[in-house]
Design a protein around this motif. Structure first.
Motif, short mmCIF file in Angstrom:
data_model
loop_
_atom_site.label_atom_id
_atom_site.label_comp_id
_atom_site.label_asym_id
_atom_site.label_seq_id
_atom_site.Cartn_x
_atom_site.Cartn_y
_atom_site.Cartn_z
N ASP A 361 -54.48 -62.21 33.58
CA ASP A 361 -55.18 -61.84 31.99
C ASP A 361 -56.95 -61.77 32.27
O ASP A 361 -57.32 -61.42 30.91
CB ASP A 361 -53.99 -62.08 31.20
N HIS A 364 -58.38 -58.53 30.73
CA HIS A 364 -58.30 -59.05 28.58
C HIS A 364 -59.69 -59.94 28.24
O HIS A 364 -59.57 -59.25 27.13
CB HIS A 364 -56.91 -59.89 28.60
N TRP A 365 -59.36 -60.79 28.83
CA TRP A 365 -59.97 -62.15 28.20
C TRP A 365 -61.63 -61.86 28.06
O TRP A 365 -62.30 -62.12 27.37
CB TRP A 365 -60.00 -63.77 29.07
N ARG A 368 -62.53 -58.72 25.34
CA ARG A 368 -62.25 -59.40 24.12
C ARG A 368 -63.88 -60.26 24.06
O ARG A 368 -64.28 -60.08 23.42
CB ARG A 368 -61.14 -60.84 23.89
#
Length: 692
Positions: A361, A364-365, A368
């Motif tokens: 992931d 995703h991070w 963010r």
């Protein structure tokens, strides 16, 4: 500013390419077009390896050498392009400029800020032009973005985020002895994701903000991780705060499942701009609608030639304008060694380019980081440091507070142990941590903004005559172990095991050893902190005693108040409350924020409503010295209360004379009556035990 000499424009400029068998082949390609236009001519090619393939074809009849010194000794060209291993950049560029040559130098220009400053001094001394190979700096996209921002198409700019998620096989880190290294044979290399493969993304974000010089960067927070078996970072988050206060956050990795195009995102109150520098496109989404602008890029070698023919043509990627990037590189170079990402969080895959690692992931991070302008740690990425629970406070079987080490705090927020959440017996939370208005506020604990010039409070530092200023001065307070483990429990494993729990009774106690550390890790003070918790008729009571000791030399504790800010003497014991309504804050003699703030009183009470319910806190100094400190109160700006250790005058901790402050706090459900508050306040202030 380098005042470059201008060669005679009537003749083609003579160029030598160094590192032709590597990235320098791109310089050979660029020269072919310039030669066809009669504006430049290739006179020498330098590489330690024999020329072959495309490099040999493009070199043609140009002289071949294995050492730049041989070229410079015979007939120095007008321009030298350098695309060699990072540690060689500074010495080669220095030699070229001292021989009278102008330089196109691949990124990063040097492997340290000190080496960069030395190279910049050489450029100024020799009056040679030095262009740095951040190719995206030649794009017309910056003019497009500048116009969008100036026209307020996306409203007010709130920050800049960068997402870079690439794939690099293990062979990438085997391509050269210096690949994936931080140092080689004692020499800085700094070949990590931030400073080499995705360095263009860093430079592009800084250029969009207009923060290109070293002095434009206030602080850099670099969090470095690695999934590959290398020295350097391959997955990192970086947060830059410029001297203008802008936040730039980058989530970067070469351990993605699939490669995606890097993007620089300009966030605004009414939209955003996305710059994809690999395809040279700008997406605008603002008050005028959505559109995509396809831009053009001027090759940096072409721009250098134009500049040397006409001094009115500015360099698009000058050495001076690499200063801000070098501040980022220096932060990476001096940061802690990259932390290994646990094997449970990665997979190994085979792709077209070979075997490569994938961090779960990670896309995703990284997204963010760019969207929220925060780091992996503060976002809670699974491979980043997290708060370790040191003790759990219980009263009559109810969990009333958790004491954590603060490891999950941003470095710019001055990590420190603190209590959060703190609850009433009925479960109403009465603390907040890392709120958006002041991310450095952390539950209940101790913090001081000026400890011998180190910020152990977090956020900006208040400076005399300058006000609040971002500085690289943030220290931290670290848990060094238990002097007395929490009552009735086994000392917890700081690596994340179940925290120690107070006895399932009405009282508990723990004594902790801590170190107050400066921005460089030096221990400034040691602290012995005692926590007590006990049942009370109205709820439960928390006790906090802090004994600060200086070893070797006196240590001065200050505050914004001691540095010139009127009414800003905060620092010491501080309690950040959650969002509150209907606040009633008072002492025995005064009521309301303005009346109570800065006053000395035996106790202070705060009653309020939250989404979880009503509650009341009553705070008192448990010693005469503590009771003499003024109360610090905030209601209108944010909800917080504390005791000001250095209100208007600094406090000095001298060796052999520990500084002690102690507090008792009643935590109660509901809004206690004035009579109940006064009774509790009197009891807490006198040190009397709560009646059974």
């Amino acid at each position: 500013m380098v005042d470059a000499a201008v060669p005679e424009p009537a003749r083609p400029l003579r160029v030598a390419v160094v590192g032709a068998m590597g990235y320098g082949v791109n310089h050979l390609r660029a020269l072919r077009g310039l030669a066809a236009e009669g504006r430049a001519v290739l006179v020498a090619v330098v590489d330690r390896r024999p020329l072959e393939g495309e490099a040999a074809e493009l070199a043609g009849d140009a002289a071949y050498h294995q050492d730049l010194a041989d070229v410079l000794a015979v007939d120095p060209p007008d321009i030298v392009t350098i695309a060699t291993p990072i540690p060689s950049h500074a010495p080669l560029a220095t030699a070229a400029m001292r021989a009278g040559c102008h330089v196109l130098l691949e990124k990063p220009p040097t492997a340290s800020l000190a080496a960069y400053e030395e190279l910049l001094a050489v450029a100024r001394e020799t009056r040679r032009a030095c262009q740095v190979g951040f190719q995206a700096n030649g794009s017309s996209a910056y003019a497009v973005i500048d116009e969008v921002v100036a026209d307020e198409e996306i409203g007010e700019v709130t920050g800049i985020g960068v997402v870079g998620t690439w794939v690099r096989p293990t062979s990438y880190f085997e391509r050269a002895p210096w690949a994936g290294r931080r140092r080689l044979d004692g020499v800085d290399v700094v070949d990590g994701v931030v400073t080499n493969p995705l360095a263009h993304a860093v430079a592009a974000a800084l250029r969009i903000d207009g923060s290109t010089r070293a002095e434009d960067v206030a602080v850099v927070e670099a969090e470095l991780f690695r999934a590959n078996d290398i020295e350097a970072d391959d997955t990192s988050s970086v947060r830059i705060i410029t001297t203008g206060g802008r936040k730039i956050a980058l989530g970067l990795t070469v351990c993605a499942a699939e490669a995606s195009e890097p993007r620089v995102i300009v966030h605004g109150t009414d939209g955003q701009v996305v710059f994809r520098y690999k395809t040279d496109e700008v997406d605008v989404d603002g008050v005028s609608g959505r559109r995509t602008v396809t831009c053009t890029t001027t090759p940096l070698l072409t721009n250098l030639v134009d500049h040397l023919h006409d001094a009115d043509v500015p360099l698009l990627s000058s050495l001076e304008d690499a200063g801000a990037f070098m501040r980022v590189l220096e932060a990476v170079r001096t940061a802690d060694e990259p932390a290994p990402i646990p094997a449970a969080l990665v997979d190994w895959r085979e792709g077209e380019e070979g075997r490569h690692v994938v961090v779960h992931d990670v896309e995703h991070w990284c997204a963010r980081v760019a969207d929220e302008l925060r780091t992996f740690t503060t976002l809670g990425a699974p491979w980043a440091p997290a708060h370790a629970a040191l003790a759990r406070l219980t009263v009559d079987g109810a969990d009333v507070a958790t004491y954590v080490d603060g490891a999950g705090t941003s470095a710019l927020d001055s990590p420190r142990p603190h209590l959060h959440p703190v609850r009433t017996l009925a479960g109403v939370c009465v603390t907040d941590v890392a709120p958006s208005d002041h991310t450095w506020h952390a539950g209940v604990g101790l913090a001081v903004q000026d400890v011998d010039g180190n910020n152990l409070w977090g956020g900006r530092t208040y400076l005399p005559g300058r006000g609040y200023t971002w500085r690289p001065d943030h220290g931290r307070i670290t848990h060094e172990g238990w002097v007395e483990p929490p009552t009735g429990a086994v000392q917890p494993d700081v690596g994340g095991a179940e925290p120690a729990t107070g006895a399932e009774a009405s009282t508990g106690r723990a004594v902790e050893g801590l170190a107050w550390r400066g921005h460089d890790g030096t221990v400034l003070l040691t602290e012995t902190r005692t926590l007590t918790w006990t049942a009370a008729p109205e709820g439960w009571e928390l006790g906090v005693e802090s004994v600060l000791t200086a070893d070797g030399a006196p240590v001065t504790l200050g505050s914004p108040g001691t540095n010139g800010r009127e009414g800003g003497g905060y620092g010491g014991f501080f309690w950040r409350l959650p969002s509150c309504t209907d606040v009633d804050v008072h002492t025995p003699e005064a009521a309301g924020e303005e009346a109570v703030h800065g006053t000395v009183a035996p106790w202070l009470a705060w009653s309020a409503s939250t989404s979880g319910g009503n509650f009341t806190l009553v705070l008192a100094g448990a010693t005469s010295e503590t009771a003499a400190d003024p109360w610090f109160v905030r209601v209108s700006g944010y909800p917080g209360i504390g005791s000001a250790l250095a209100w208007e005058e600094p406090v000095v901790v001298t060796p052999g004379k520990p500084l002690t402050r102690a507090f008792r706090v009643l935590v109660a459900d509901g809004r206690l009556s004035g009579e109940a508050v006064a009774s509790a306040g009197a009891r807490l202030a006198t040190g009397a035990s709560a009646p059974a």
